[in-house]
Scaffold this motif. Structure first.
Motif, mmCIF file in Angstrom:
data_model
loop_
_atom_site.group_PDB
_atom_site.id
_atom_site.type_symbol
_atom_site.label_atom_id
_atom_site.label_comp_id
_atom_site.label_asym_id
_atom_site.label_seq_id
_atom_site.Cartn_x
_atom_site.Cartn_y
_atom_site.Cartn_z
ATOM 1 N N ALA A 197 0.852 -1.191 0.000
ATOM 2 C CA ALA A 197 0.000 0.000 0.000
ATOM 3 C C ALA A 197 0.885 1.238 0.000
ATOM 4 C CB ALA A 197 -0.911 -0.003 1.225
ATOM 5 N N PRO A 198 0.346 2.411 -0.374
ATOM 6 C CA PRO A 198 1.153 3.640 -0.381
ATOM 7 C C PRO A 198 1.736 3.987 0.985
ATOM 8 C CG PRO A 198 -0.893 3.962 -1.587
ATOM 9 C CD PRO A 198 -0.998 2.633 -0.918
ATOM 10 N N TRP A 199 1.110 3.522 2.063
ATOM 11 C CA TRP A 199 1.601 3.816 3.409
ATOM 12 C C TRP A 199 2.438 2.673 3.993
ATOM 13 C CZ3 TRP A 199 -3.487 3.547 1.837
ATOM 14 C CH2 TRP A 199 -4.153 2.357 2.123
ATOM 15 N N ASP A 200 2.887 1.769 3.144
ATOM 16 C CA ASP A 200 3.663 0.617 3.600
ATOM 17 C C ASP A 200 5.097 1.046 3.916
ATOM 18 O OD1 ASP A 200 4.735 -1.820 4.155
ATOM 19 O OD2 ASP A 200 4.054 -2.820 2.327
ATOM 20 N N VAL A 201 5.283 1.615 5.095
ATOM 21 C CA VAL A 201 6.599 2.118 5.505
ATOM 22 C C VAL A 201 7.542 0.965 5.836
ATOM 23 C CG1 VAL A 201 7.820 3.592 7.150
ATOM 24 C CG2 VAL A 201 5.530 4.223 6.368
ATOM 25 N N VAL A 202 6.982 -0.140 6.336
ATOM 26 C CA VAL A 202 7.810 -1.307 6.669
ATOM 27 C C VAL A 202 8.535 -1.803 5.427
ATOM 28 C CG1 VAL A 202 7.782 -3.690 7.488
ATOM 29 C CG2 VAL A 202 6.327 -1.971 8.592
ATOM 30 N N TRP A 203 7.824 -1.879 4.303
ATOM 31 C CA TRP A 203 8.441 -2.295 3.042
ATOM 32 C C TRP A 203 9.561 -1.336 2.652
ATOM 33 C CZ3 TRP A 203 9.006 0.550 -1.375
ATOM 34 C CH2 TRP A 203 9.540 -0.123 -2.478
ATOM 35 N N LEU A 204 9.322 -0.038 2.836
ATOM 36 C CA LEU A 204 10.314 0.962 2.459
ATOM 37 C C LEU A 204 11.616 0.762 3.227
ATOM 38 C CD1 LEU A 204 11.081 3.569 0.963
ATOM 39 C CD2 LEU A 204 10.054 4.852 2.869
ATOM 40 N N PHE A 205 11.516 0.610 4.549
ATOM 41 C CA PHE A 205 12.729 0.438 5.356
ATOM 42 C C PHE A 205 13.397 -0.900 5.055
ATOM 43 C CE2 PHE A 205 10.715 3.754 7.979
ATOM 44 C CZ PHE A 205 11.800 4.609 8.129
ATOM 45 N N ASP A 206 12.599 -1.923 4.851
ATOM 46 C CA ASP A 206 13.157 -3.237 4.549
ATOM 47 C C ASP A 206 13.897 -3.221 3.212
ATOM 48 O OD1 ASP A 206 13.334 -6.237 4.922
ATOM 49 O OD2 ASP A 206 12.185 -6.159 3.059
ATOM 50 N N ALA A 226 7.987 4.793 -8.754
ATOM 51 C CA ALA A 226 7.621 3.739 -9.710
ATOM 52 C C ALA A 226 7.342 2.427 -8.994
ATOM 53 C CB ALA A 226 8.737 3.553 -10.739
ATOM 54 N N SER A 227 8.098 2.145 -7.935
ATOM 55 C CA SER A 227 7.887 0.910 -7.198
ATOM 56 C C SER A 227 6.569 0.947 -6.437
ATOM 57 C CB SER A 227 9.059 0.672 -6.229
ATOM 58 O OG SER A 227 9.043 -0.636 -5.722
ATOM 59 N N TYR A 228 6.240 2.094 -5.849
ATOM 60 C CA TYR A 228 4.957 2.215 -5.162
ATOM 61 C C TYR A 228 3.787 2.105 -6.132
ATOM 62 C CZ TYR A 228 6.318 3.158 -0.349
ATOM 63 O OH TYR A 228 6.774 3.010 0.945
ATOM 64 N N LEU A 229 4.038 2.445 -7.390
ATOM 65 C CA LEU A 229 3.012 2.281 -8.427
ATOM 66 C C LEU A 229 3.043 0.888 -9.051
ATOM 67 C CD1 LEU A 229 3.407 5.737 -10.225
ATOM 68 C CD2 LEU A 229 1.560 5.040 -8.684
ATOM 69 N N HIS A 230 3.920 0.013 -8.524
ATOM 70 C CA HIS A 230 4.074 -1.372 -9.004
ATOM 71 C C HIS A 230 4.512 -1.424 -10.467
ATOM 72 C CE1 HIS A 230 1.731 -3.707 -5.714
ATOM 73 N NE2 HIS A 230 2.262 -2.600 -5.214
ATOM 74 N N LEU A 265 21.437 14.255 -6.279
ATOM 75 C CA LEU A 265 21.920 12.899 -6.021
ATOM 76 C C LEU A 265 20.803 11.985 -5.524
ATOM 77 C CD1 LEU A 265 25.357 13.660 -4.307
ATOM 78 C CD2 LEU A 265 24.956 12.918 -6.660
ATOM 79 N N ALA A 266 19.854 12.555 -4.793
ATOM 80 C CA ALA A 266 18.754 11.742 -4.252
ATOM 81 C C ALA A 266 17.623 11.548 -5.245
ATOM 82 C CB ALA A 266 18.212 12.392 -2.978
ATOM 83 N N SER A 267 17.566 12.351 -6.290
ATOM 84 C CA SER A 267 16.404 12.335 -7.199
ATOM 85 C C SER A 267 16.165 10.975 -7.873
ATOM 86 C CB SER A 267 16.541 13.440 -8.251
ATOM 87 O OG SER A 267 17.698 13.262 -9.052
ATOM 88 N N PRO A 268 17.196 10.230 -8.323
ATOM 89 C CA PRO A 268 16.900 8.909 -8.914
ATOM 90 C C PRO A 268 16.274 7.939 -7.914
ATOM 91 C CG PRO A 268 19.091 9.645 -9.557
ATOM 92 C CD PRO A 268 18.623 10.565 -8.481
ATOM 93 N N PHE A 269 16.648 8.063 -6.628
ATOM 94 C CA PHE A 269 16.019 7.231 -5.599
ATOM 95 C C PHE A 269 14.518 7.525 -5.533
ATOM 96 C CE2 PHE A 269 20.380 7.120 -4.025
ATOM 97 C CZ PHE A 269 20.500 5.816 -3.568
ATOM 98 N N LEU A 270 14.187 8.806 -5.542
ATOM 99 C CA LEU A 270 12.794 9.203 -5.357
ATOM 100 C C LEU A 270 11.928 8.771 -6.532
ATOM 101 C CD1 LEU A 270 13.422 12.783 -3.896
ATOM 102 C CD2 LEU A 270 13.030 10.645 -2.666
ATOM 103 N N THR A 271 12.418 8.941 -7.760
ATOM 104 C CA THR A 271 11.624 8.540 -8.926
ATOM 105 C C THR A 271 11.487 7.019 -9.002
ATOM 106 O OG1 THR A 271 13.648 8.723 -10.261
ATOM 107 C CG2 THR A 271 12.129 10.595 -10.303
ATOM 108 N N THR A 272 12.545 6.302 -8.615
ATOM 109 C CA THR A 272 12.475 4.836 -8.625
ATOM 110 C C THR A 272 11.516 4.328 -7.557
ATOM 111 O OG1 THR A 272 14.798 4.782 -9.332
ATOM 112 C CG2 THR A 272 13.842 2.721 -8.570
ATOM 113 N N LEU A 273 11.558 4.922 -6.372
ATOM 114 C CA LEU A 273 10.623 4.533 -5.308
ATOM 115 C C LEU A 273 9.185 4.830 -5.709
ATOM 116 C CD1 LEU A 273 12.584 5.651 -2.119
ATOM 117 C CD2 LEU A 273 11.894 3.325 -2.695
#
Length: 507
Positions: A247-256, A308-312, A298-306
């Motif tokens: 889910a969009p609020w799945d913070v556990v997945w993000l940290f993992d 895309a991942s949250y959008l599956h 430097l952080a921008s590719p992380f943000l766009t990739t994340l």
């Protein structure tokens, strides 16, 4: 980070690791290890398909950018079909990446952090390995570096016609060479909008619209011809299904996912992955305090990739996010320098922590890279196994290829003189659990067809524990006459085995 001081010794250290990194990669390339399962699976597509067919869904559950596949195909046609040729383009890309990262670190990190970052890039197991593998991940890494070096310095400029044409073509080409290039392009350009002065923002966006349209058109054509087709592969969907948040609020997945990132693909092993994560956070703080513009880019590719991942749409997992290694290593190096220098007046004990972090992060990969000079890495050594079979095979012997070893065998079959009809391809994998009844019945039914045969060679790819279960089953229906494996010392990494069994006494 805004002021650069000239320390010749640090520059010499950086150059040493640059040269050492190239040397280690060349040693790995010259060692010419056998193609492992994934490499062989992709190589079969490259060798057996036409350029047009490489746009479609690939066999053996593979997926790769068409541009990468076409260059590999061209190399094979011009230079021949062998491991050296297939790995030549990744090697060239790997060497270019070392020089590009040298510039990247010099430009976007502090004087003290640059040699640390360069040492990590030169010596980390993953950056060395992907420079000599027949896969696209080294090209993904190079794409991040080249696009960053080209676009970040132009962040607040209005382009002329030639620059527009050049950047349009460069971006469009990299989109076909590297799937995640679109995240790097979009991340850098979004950062350009955010960091540009308000009075120039509209003119910058309007000026670059032709570039964006070319990039979008290139990506749209690629998506409908290739990406969309590969994304519909059910086995690929299943293999990466757990890599997406629930889910969009799945913070556990993000940290993992972010924690796993430092272990694989970055290859900080044991407790050093946690130390690397700690240094990364410190580096983010350091950039925030001294150069927020660089932090944003430097952080921008992380943000766009994340996103895309949250959008599956793109898994944030394993080798698919290897392209994020360059900015990550700058953050880590800057974090080490932050610990070494920021608290030296009030909290001197923090310097000791910084020294420990520096040693823990730099020394192990440096030692590992040095060992590779004398003992190059091997993975799934198919060639020695097939050489053993060929030299010991007798007329009338049967040759059975377990499904797990199919790709490697099919790639090397012709090189060893095997033709269709000289071997039997197994149709089913051995289940990991014996109580998994239906797959076990299919697998044993595959082997049961060999009963009554006097001499049967069985080529098998598996982890050591699985191989013992396999031989235990074979011992119940036949007598083992011979066994050979080039490597049998890993409980995690699959190896290649060959057994010779007599099933003549089995009714």
């Amino acid at each position: 980070m805004t002021q650069k001081k000239n320390y010749p010794l640090l520059r010499y250290i950086s150059i040493f690791f640059l040269v050492f990194g190239i040397f280690v990669r060349l040693i790995q390339y010259v060692s010419n290890r056998s193609l492992w399962y994934d490499e062989a699976s992709l190589a079969l597509n490259i060798v057996n398909r036409s350029y047009l067919e490489l746009l479609g869904p690939l066999d053996y559950d593979q997926a790769a950018p068409p541009g990468f596949l076409w260059i590999e195909k061209l190399f094979v046609q011009l230079l021949g079909n062998n491991e050296y040729v297939l790995r030549l383009f990744p090697l060239i890309v790997g060497i270019i990446s070392i020089f590009a990262f040298y510039q990247f670190a010099q430009r976007y990190s502090s004087t003290l952090a640059a040699p640390i970052a360069i040492a990590l890039f030169a010596c980390l197991e993953s950056t060395i390995y992907y420079a000599t593998e027949v896969k696209q991940y080294g090209v993904d890494l190079m794409g991040t570096l080249i696009l960053s070096l080209l676009l970040i310095p132009l962040r607040d400029r209005v382009f002329g016609k030639r620059q527009i044409l050049f950047l349009s073509l460069v971006g469009a080409i990299f989109i076909w060479l590297s799937h995640p290039a679109i995240f790097v392009l979009s991340g850098i350009e979004l950062s350009s909008w955010l960091s540009a002065p308000a009075r120039k923002r509209q003119s910058i966006i309007l000026n670059r619209l032709p570039i964006y349209l070319v990039w979008l058109l290139s990506f749209a054509v690629l998506f409908f011809l290739s990406i969309n087709v590969s994304a519909n592969n059910p086995r690929l969907q299943y293999s990466w299904g757990a890599s997406y948040p629930d889910a969009p609020w799945d913070v556990v997945w993000l940290f993992d996912s972010f924690g796993r990132f430092f272990y694989t693909p970055l290859s900080f092993f044991s407790i050093t992955d946690g130390i690397a994560l700690f240094a990364f956070v410190c580096g983010c703080v350091a950039y925030y305090r001294t150069n927020r513009t660089n932090l944003l880019f430097l952080a921008s590719p992380f943000l766009t990739t994340l996103l895309a991942s949250y959008l599956h749409k793109y898994p944030f997992r394993d080798r698919l996010v290897f392209f994020l290694a360059p900015p990550t290593l700058l953050f880590i190096a800057e974090g080490v320098v932050f610990l070494l220098t920021r608290f030296q007046r009030r909290y001197k004990y923090v310097i000791i922590l910084g020294i420990i972090v520096l040693i823990a992060l730099v020394i192990p990969p440096s030692i590992r890279a040095s060992q590779l000079v004398f003992t190059p890495e091997v993975k799934e050594e198919t060639v020695p196994v097939l050489e053993y079979v060929k030299s010991h095979q007798q007329p009338g012997d049967m040759l059975y290829i377990h499904r797990g070893a199919r790709s490697q065998f099919l790639y090397y079959a012709e090189k060893f003189g095997y033709r269709e009809g000289d071997y039997i391809l197994g149709g089913f994998l051995m289940p990991k659990k014996e109580d998994n009844r239906e797959p076990w019945v299919r697998f044993t039914g595959d082997i049961e067809k060999l009963r009554g045969k006097e001499r049967v060679w069985l080529v098998f790819r598996a982890k050591y524990k699985e191989s013992k279960k396999f031989s235990s089953y074979l011992d119940r229906i036949g007598k083992q006459l011979d066994f050979f494996s080039q490597r049998i010392d890993s409980a995690i990494q699959p190896c290649m085995f060959v057994y010779l069994y007599d099933f003549s006494g089995s009714p």
